[in-house]
Design a protein around this motif. Structure first.
Motif, PDB file in Angstrom:
ATOM      1  N   PHE A  57       0.827  -1.209   0.000  1.00 15.57           N
ATOM      2  CA  PHE A  57       0.000   0.000   0.000  1.00 15.57           C
ATOM      3  C   PHE A  57       0.860   1.258   0.000  1.00 15.57           C
ATOM      4  CE2 PHE A  57      -2.974  -3.262   1.121  1.00 15.57           C
ATOM      5  CZ  PHE A  57      -4.091  -2.910   0.382  1.00 15.57           C
ATOM      6  N   ALA A  58       2.038   1.203   0.589  1.00 18.74           N
ATOM      7  CA  ALA A  58       2.965   2.335   0.515  1.00 18.74           C
ATOM      8  C   ALA A  58       3.371   2.569  -0.940  1.00 18.74           C
ATOM      9  CB  ALA A  58       4.188   2.074   1.388  1.00 18.74           C
ATOM     10  N   GLN A  59       3.599   1.494  -1.685  1.00 15.36           N
ATOM     11  CA  GLN A  59       3.935   1.623  -3.104  1.00 15.36           C
ATOM     12  C   GLN A  59       2.779   2.273  -3.858  1.00 15.36           C
ATOM     13  OE1 GLN A  59       4.686  -2.097  -5.140  1.00 15.36           O
ATOM     14  NE2 GLN A  59       5.493  -1.050  -6.954  1.00 15.36           N
ATOM     15  N   LEU A  60       1.556   1.880  -3.554  1.00 14.22           N
ATOM     16  CA  LEU A  60       0.392   2.474  -4.216  1.00 14.22           C
ATOM     17  C   LEU A  60       0.266   3.962  -3.865  1.00 14.22           C
ATOM     18  CD1 LEU A  60      -2.185  -0.410  -3.675  1.00 14.22           C
ATOM     19  CD2 LEU A  60      -0.987   0.176  -5.800  1.00 14.22           C
ATOM     20  N   ALA A  61       0.558   4.307  -2.629  1.00 17.60           N
ATOM     21  CA  ALA A  61       0.467   5.705  -2.198  1.00 17.60           C
ATOM     22  C   ALA A  61       1.482   6.587  -2.921  1.00 17.60           C
ATOM     23  CB  ALA A  61       0.657   5.798  -0.686  1.00 17.60           C
ATOM     24  N   ASP A  62       2.585   6.017  -3.352  1.00 17.64           N
ATOM     25  CA  ASP A  62       3.637   6.782  -4.038  1.00 17.64           C
ATOM     26  C   ASP A  62       3.332   7.045  -5.514  1.00 17.64           C
ATOM     27  OD1 ASP A  62       5.150   6.974  -1.739  1.00 17.64           O
ATOM     28  OD2 ASP A  62       6.417   5.238  -2.222  1.00 17.64           O
ATOM     29  N   LEU A  63       2.210   6.554  -6.018  1.00 12.36           N
ATOM     30  CA  LEU A  63       1.912   6.663  -7.446  1.00 12.36           C
ATOM     31  C   LEU A  63       1.332   8.019  -7.861  1.00 12.36           C
ATOM     32  CD1 LEU A  63       0.364   3.131  -8.074  1.00 12.36           C
ATOM     33  CD2 LEU A  63       2.692   3.923  -8.627  1.00 12.36           C
ATOM     34  N   ALA A  64       0.985   8.864  -6.922  1.00 13.76           N
ATOM     35  CA  ALA A  64       0.425  10.190  -7.221  1.00 13.76           C
ATOM     36  C   ALA A  64      -0.852  10.085  -8.060  1.00 13.76           C
ATOM     37  CB  ALA A  64       1.459  11.084  -7.902  1.00 13.76           C
ATOM     38  N   VAL A  65      -1.796   9.276  -7.585  1.00 17.66           N
ATOM     39  CA  VAL A  65      -3.083   9.128  -8.260  1.00 17.66           C
ATOM     40  C   VAL A  65      -4.200   9.623  -7.347  1.00 17.66           C
ATOM     41  CG1 VAL A  65      -2.323   7.196  -9.705  1.00 17.66           C
ATOM     42  CG2 VAL A  65      -3.359   6.724  -7.472  1.00 17.66           C
ATOM     43  N   GLU A  66      -5.388   9.800  -7.941  1.00 16.04           N
ATOM     44  CA  GLU A  66      -6.576  10.190  -7.169  1.00 16.04           C
ATOM     45  C   GLU A  66      -7.237   8.989  -6.523  1.00 16.04           C
ATOM     46  OE1 GLU A  66      -9.372  11.861  -9.879  1.00 16.04           O
ATOM     47  OE2 GLU A  66      -7.999  13.393 -10.597  1.00 16.04           O
ATOM     48  N   ILE A  67      -7.197   7.869  -7.250  1.00 14.68           N
ATOM     49  CA  ILE A  67      -7.935   6.693  -6.811  1.00 14.68           C
ATOM     50  C   ILE A  67      -7.193   5.426  -7.188  1.00 14.68           C
ATOM     51  CG2 ILE A  67      -9.351   6.638  -8.905  1.00 14.68           C
ATOM     52  CD1 ILE A  67     -11.673   5.672  -7.053  1.00 14.68           C
ATOM     53  N   VAL A  68      -7.232   4.468  -6.291  1.00  7.64           N
ATOM     54  CA  VAL A  68      -6.679   3.141  -6.529  1.00  7.64           C
ATOM     55  C   VAL A  68      -7.842   2.159  -6.573  1.00  7.64           C
ATOM     56  CG1 VAL A  68      -5.283   1.260  -5.576  1.00  7.64           C
ATOM     57  CG2 VAL A  68      -4.460   3.625  -5.435  1.00  7.64           C
ATOM     58  N   LEU A  69      -7.890   1.371  -7.626  1.00  6.39           N
ATOM     59  CA  LEU A  69      -8.843   0.273  -7.729  1.00  6.39           C
ATOM     60  C   LEU A  69      -8.093  -0.995  -7.366  1.00  6.39           C
ATOM     61  CD1 LEU A  69     -10.364   1.247 -11.180  1.00  6.39           C
ATOM     62  CD2 LEU A  69     -11.229   1.863  -8.908  1.00  6.39           C
ATOM     63  N   LEU A  70      -8.434  -1.595  -6.242  1.00  9.19           N
ATOM     64  CA  LEU A  70      -7.778  -2.826  -5.825  1.00  9.19           C
ATOM     65  C   LEU A  70      -8.615  -3.998  -6.286  1.00  9.19           C
ATOM     66  CD1 LEU A  70      -5.559  -4.349  -4.274  1.00  9.19           C
ATOM     67  CD2 LEU A  70      -7.018  -4.150  -2.231  1.00  9.19           C
ATOM     68  N   GLY A  71      -8.077  -4.748  -7.247  1.00  6.75           N
ATOM     69  CA  GLY A  71      -8.713  -5.975  -7.699  1.00  6.75           C
ATOM     70  C   GLY A  71      -8.240  -7.105  -6.798  1.00  6.75           C
ATOM     71  N   SER A  72      -9.138  -7.610  -5.971  1.00  8.13           N
ATOM     72  CA  SER A  72      -8.757  -8.573  -4.940  1.00  8.13           C
ATOM     73  C   SER A  72      -8.735 -10.015  -5.425  1.00  8.13           C
ATOM     74  CB  SER A  72      -9.699  -8.436  -3.737  1.00  8.13           C
ATOM     75  OG  SER A  72     -11.044  -8.664  -4.120  1.00  8.13           O
ATOM     76  N   GLY A  73      -8.874 -10.224  -6.719  1.00 10.30           N
ATOM     77  CA  GLY A  73      -8.857 -11.568  -7.278  1.00 10.30           C
ATOM     78  C   GLY A  73     -10.201 -11.900  -7.894  1.00 10.30           C
ATOM     79  N   ALA A  74     -10.546 -13.175  -7.884  1.00  9.73           N
ATOM     80  CA  ALA A  74     -11.803 -13.624  -8.492  1.00  9.73           C
ATOM     81  C   ALA A  74     -13.025 -13.207  -7.681  1.00  9.73           C
ATOM     82  CB  ALA A  74     -11.785 -15.142  -8.673  1.00  9.73           C
ATOM     83  N   THR A  75     -12.828 -12.974  -6.385  1.00 13.29           N
ATOM     84  CA  THR A  75     -13.923 -12.538  -5.521  1.00 13.29           C
ATOM     85  C   THR A  75     -13.507 -11.275  -4.787  1.00 13.29           C
ATOM     86  OG1 THR A  75     -13.161 -13.915  -3.687  1.00 13.29           O
ATOM     87  CG2 THR A  75     -14.781 -14.892  -5.186  1.00 13.29           C
ATOM     88  N   MET A  76     -14.493 -10.524  -4.339  1.00  9.36           N
ATOM     89  CA  MET A  76     -14.209  -9.288  -3.621  1.00  9.36           C
ATOM     90  C   MET A  76     -13.903  -9.602  -2.160  1.00  9.36           C
ATOM     91  SD  MET A  76     -16.313  -5.696  -3.447  1.00  9.36           S
ATOM     92  CE  MET A  76     -17.863  -6.509  -3.291  1.00  9.36           C
TER      93      MET A  76
END
Length: 123
Positions: A57-76
């Motif tokens: 999640f730290a890596q995702l925070a460093d991306l400078a985006v407005e929103i992250v869509l986390l695809g958790s796999g085949a199920t939510m």
């Protein structure tokens, strides 16, 4: 499932998805990945949902985006709030969904010109 959308010139979009893979710009990816309109971060080191850790999640925070869509796999599945707190602290939105929904949602937001990242767990 194949997706047919008008290609935004020079931007990454999902062109197909299915069990254990996604296609980005017609290139098959079979490992966890982060997709942004202007770049791919292949081989995101998340082997499964249960392996999600603070550093992912730290890596995702460093991306400078407005929103992250986390695809958790085949199920939510929802990650523990302790893991996602770094995104909240930087005012980055997080939407959790299965991979197929994340692919579709990413394409829509990317076409709208939003600063979006899709982080997909493919195992």
């Amino acid at each position: 499932m194949k997706i047919h959308l008008a290609k935004a010139e020079g931007q990454n979009q999902f062109t197909a998805y299915g069990d254990g893979y996604v296609d980005v710009n017609r290139e098959r990816i079979e490992r966890s990945v982060i997709v942004l309109p202007d770049r791919l971060i292949q081989n995101w080191p998340v082997a499964s949902f249960d392996n999600l850790a603070d550093e992912h999640f730290a890596q995702l925070a460093d991306l400078a985006v407005e929103i992250v869509l986390l695809g958790s796999g085949a199920t939510m599945r929802f990650p523990h709030p302790r893991l996602t707190a770094v995104l909240l602290s930087q005012h980055i939105g997080l939407e959790v969904m299965d991979n197929n929904a994340a692919c579709r949602t990413y394409n829509i937001l990317m076409q709208e010109g939003r600063k979006v990242a899709a982080a997909l767990i493919i195992s």
